[in-house]
Write a protein that holds these residues in place. Structure first.
Motif, PDB file in Angstrom:
ATOM      1  N   VAL A   1      45.820  43.507  49.945  1.00  0.00           N
ATOM      2  CA  VAL A   1      45.607  42.795  48.682  1.00  0.00           C
ATOM      3  C   VAL A   1      46.828  42.907  47.789  1.00  0.00           C
ATOM      4  CG1 VAL A   1      44.240  42.806  46.551  1.00  0.00           C
ATOM      5  CG2 VAL A   1      43.104  42.953  48.768  1.00  0.00           C
ATOM      6  N   THR A   2      47.381  44.098  47.676  1.00  0.00           N
ATOM      7  CA  THR A   2      48.547  44.267  46.807  1.00  0.00           C
ATOM      8  C   THR A   2      49.789  43.600  47.388  1.00  0.00           C
ATOM      9  OG1 THR A   2      49.027  46.423  47.781  1.00  0.00           O
ATOM     10  CG2 THR A   2      47.729  46.397  45.761  1.00  0.00           C
ATOM     11  N   SER A   3      49.852  43.463  48.707  1.00  0.00           N
ATOM     12  CA  SER A   3      51.001  42.790  49.319  1.00  0.00           C
ATOM     13  C   SER A   3      50.994  41.295  49.035  1.00  0.00           C
ATOM     14  CB  SER A   3      51.009  43.023  50.832  1.00  0.00           C
ATOM     15  OG  SER A   3      51.221  44.372  51.123  1.00  0.00           O
ATOM     16  N   THR A   4      49.810  40.721  48.888  1.00  0.00           N
ATOM     17  CA  THR A   4      49.731  39.284  48.643  1.00  0.00           C
ATOM     18  C   THR A   4      49.644  38.933  47.162  1.00  0.00           C
ATOM     19  OG1 THR A   4      47.333  39.352  48.915  1.00  0.00           O
ATOM     20  CG2 THR A   4      48.639  38.843  50.866  1.00  0.00           C
ATOM     21  N   SER A   5      49.515  39.928  46.301  1.00  0.00           N
ATOM     22  CA  SER A   5      49.430  39.660  44.863  1.00  0.00           C
ATOM     23  C   SER A   5      50.779  39.921  44.200  1.00  0.00           C
ATOM     24  CB  SER A   5      48.342  40.531  44.234  1.00  0.00           C
ATOM     25  OG  SER A   5      48.717  41.883  44.270  1.00  0.00           O
ATOM     26  N   ASP A   6      50.806  39.714  42.914  1.00  0.00           N
ATOM     27  CA  ASP A   6      52.043  39.894  42.148  1.00  0.00           C
ATOM     28  C   ASP A   6      52.145  41.264  41.498  1.00  0.00           C
ATOM     29  OD1 ASP A   6      52.988  37.387  42.763  1.00  0.00           O
ATOM     30  OD2 ASP A   6      52.070  36.439  40.996  1.00  0.00           O
ATOM     31  N   LEU A   7      51.459  42.246  42.064  1.00  0.00           N
ATOM     32  CA  LEU A   7      51.540  43.598  41.518  1.00  0.00           C
ATOM     33  C   LEU A   7      52.889  44.231  41.852  1.00  0.00           C
ATOM     34  CD1 LEU A   7      47.998  45.014  42.327  1.00  0.00           C
ATOM     35  CD2 LEU A   7      48.908  44.438  40.083  1.00  0.00           C
TER      36      LEU A   7
END
Length: 59
Positions: free
Chosen positions: A24-30
């Motif tokens: 999830v964090t790899s595909t988001s802008d975090l």
């Protein structure tokens, strides 16, 4: 220093949670460090599972 034994089902559960959080964090802008933290936690759970497997196999 003796490591604290963690039951195998708990490690499998944590591995799944950290792997999903990493995806999830790899595909988001975090921030990239958030994903890196989840990736390292996933790697640590996998290493603990491998260590438990080999320790039980020998003993």
């Amino acid at each position: 220093m003796t490591p604290i034994p963690v039951p195998r089902p708990v490690l499998w559960l944590l591995l799944a949670i950290f792997a999903v959080a990493n995806m999830v964090t790899s595909t988001s802008d975090l921030n990239v460090f958030v994903g890196l933290g989840f990736g390292l936690a996933t790697l640590a759970c996998a290493a603990a599972l491998i260590q438990q497997h080999y320790a039980q196999r020998r003993g």
